[in-house]
Design a protein around this motif. Sequence first.
Motif, short mmCIF file in Angstrom:
data_model
loop_
_atom_site.label_atom_id
_atom_site.label_comp_id
_atom_site.label_asym_id
_atom_site.label_seq_id
_atom_site.Cartn_x
_atom_site.Cartn_y
_atom_site.Cartn_z
N SER A 271 -3.16 -1.13 -11.66
CA SER A 271 -3.03 -2.58 -11.87
C SER A 271 -3.49 -3.40 -10.67
O SER A 271 -4.21 -4.39 -10.83
N THR A 272 -3.10 -3.04 -9.44
CA THR A 272 -3.46 -3.86 -8.28
C THR A 272 -4.95 -3.74 -7.99
O THR A 272 -5.55 -2.68 -8.11
N ASP A 273 -5.56 -4.87 -7.62
CA ASP A 273 -6.99 -4.92 -7.38
C ASP A 273 -7.28 -5.80 -6.19
O ASP A 273 -6.60 -6.81 -5.98
N VAL A 274 -8.31 -5.44 -5.43
CA VAL A 274 -8.69 -6.24 -4.27
C VAL A 274 -9.05 -7.66 -4.69
O VAL A 274 -8.86 -8.61 -3.94
N GLY A 275 -9.56 -7.82 -5.90
CA GLY A 275 -9.93 -9.13 -6.40
C GLY A 275 -8.75 -10.09 -6.49
O GLY A 275 -8.93 -11.30 -6.60
N ASP A 276 -7.54 -9.57 -6.46
CA ASP A 276 -6.36 -10.42 -6.49
C ASP A 276 -6.06 -11.05 -5.14
O ASP A 276 -5.08 -11.78 -4.98
N GLY A 277 -6.88 -10.72 -4.13
CA GLY A 277 -6.70 -11.30 -2.81
C GLY A 277 -5.65 -10.62 -1.96
O GLY A 277 -5.20 -11.16 -0.95
N ILE A 278 -5.25 -9.41 -2.33
CA ILE A 278 -4.19 -8.73 -1.59
C ILE A 278 -4.72 -7.64 -0.66
O ILE A 278 -3.98 -7.06 0.12
N GLY A 279 -6.02 -7.37 -0.72
CA GLY A 279 -6.64 -6.46 0.24
C GLY A 279 -6.23 -5.00 0.12
O GLY A 279 -5.41 -4.63 -0.71
N LEU A 280 -6.83 -4.20 0.98
CA LEU A 280 -6.56 -2.77 1.03
C LEU A 280 -5.95 -2.42 2.38
O LEU A 280 -6.46 -2.84 3.42
N THR A 281 -4.88 -1.64 2.36
CA THR A 281 -4.23 -1.21 3.59
C THR A 281 -4.15 0.32 3.61
O THR A 281 -4.16 0.97 2.56
N ALA A 282 -4.06 0.85 4.81
CA ALA A 282 -4.10 2.30 4.98
C ALA A 282 -3.01 3.05 4.20
O ALA A 282 -3.32 4.08 3.59
N PRO A 283 -1.75 2.58 4.18
CA PRO A 283 -0.73 3.41 3.54
C PRO A 283 -0.96 3.66 2.06
O PRO A 283 -0.94 4.81 1.61
N ARG A 284 -1.19 2.60 1.27
CA ARG A 284 -1.33 2.81 -0.18
C ARG A 284 -2.64 3.52 -0.52
O ARG A 284 -2.70 4.31 -1.46
N VAL A 285 -3.70 3.24 0.25
CA VAL A 285 -4.96 3.95 0.03
C VAL A 285 -4.76 5.45 0.28
O VAL A 285 -5.19 6.29 -0.50
N ALA A 286 -4.09 5.78 1.39
CA ALA A 286 -3.87 7.18 1.72
C ALA A 286 -2.95 7.87 0.71
O ALA A 286 -3.13 9.05 0.39
N ILE A 287 -1.95 7.13 0.22
CA ILE A 287 -1.05 7.71 -0.78
C ILE A 287 -1.80 8.04 -2.06
O ILE A 287 -1.64 9.11 -2.65
#
Length: 213
Positions: free
Chosen positions: A182-198
Amino acid sequence: MREEAKNMITEEELEAAFDARFPKEIRQKFRGARVAVAGLGGLGSNIAVMLARSGVGHLLLVDFDVVDVTNLNRQMYLIRHLGIPKTEALPDILRQINPYLEYKSIRVKVTPENIVSVFSGYPIVCEAFDKPDQKAMLVQQVLAQLPETIVVSGNGMAGIGNSNAIETKQMMSRLYVCGDRSTDVGDGIGLTAPRVAICAGHQAGKVLELILN
């Protein structure tokens, strides 16, 4: 760099360390496995490192981009890799983990026309692209053109939200999707290391499970 790494530790020493934690038959299955990682960004670079640490013997690394300063907040690269193609920088990192595995790199933009030539011979493909249209294309084309290949895809890991929302789901007989979908970078919330790594951990974990089963 590869020879320097080999001079620091022998293959037998690495195998002995692995055998101390896993039965020999598991190590042999991992060592004989062939896995492709399509996209070497936040997901792909983390997936590749996890698979190398697990002793997966044959990794195909596919990307056409170079390391950019904007990658450093979530991808495995270092400042010294800036400006270097990811297909060169990532093997450099992996050889510092285990120089005795096979790392094959292809710097190419994946299209429907080259799916078979790029990924043939790899029973598991990790989809780790950034753009939704590219993600959909890879999944659809691999499933259509390579009927024996399993795809493990990442979808939905943006922001700093609930990490427990990231999960692995089997969507089709040969398709697994990892993420919160559901979450998408297009929502303006960006990408961070923890959730990407998870999310990458979910993909790598599913790959190891598929290898053993």
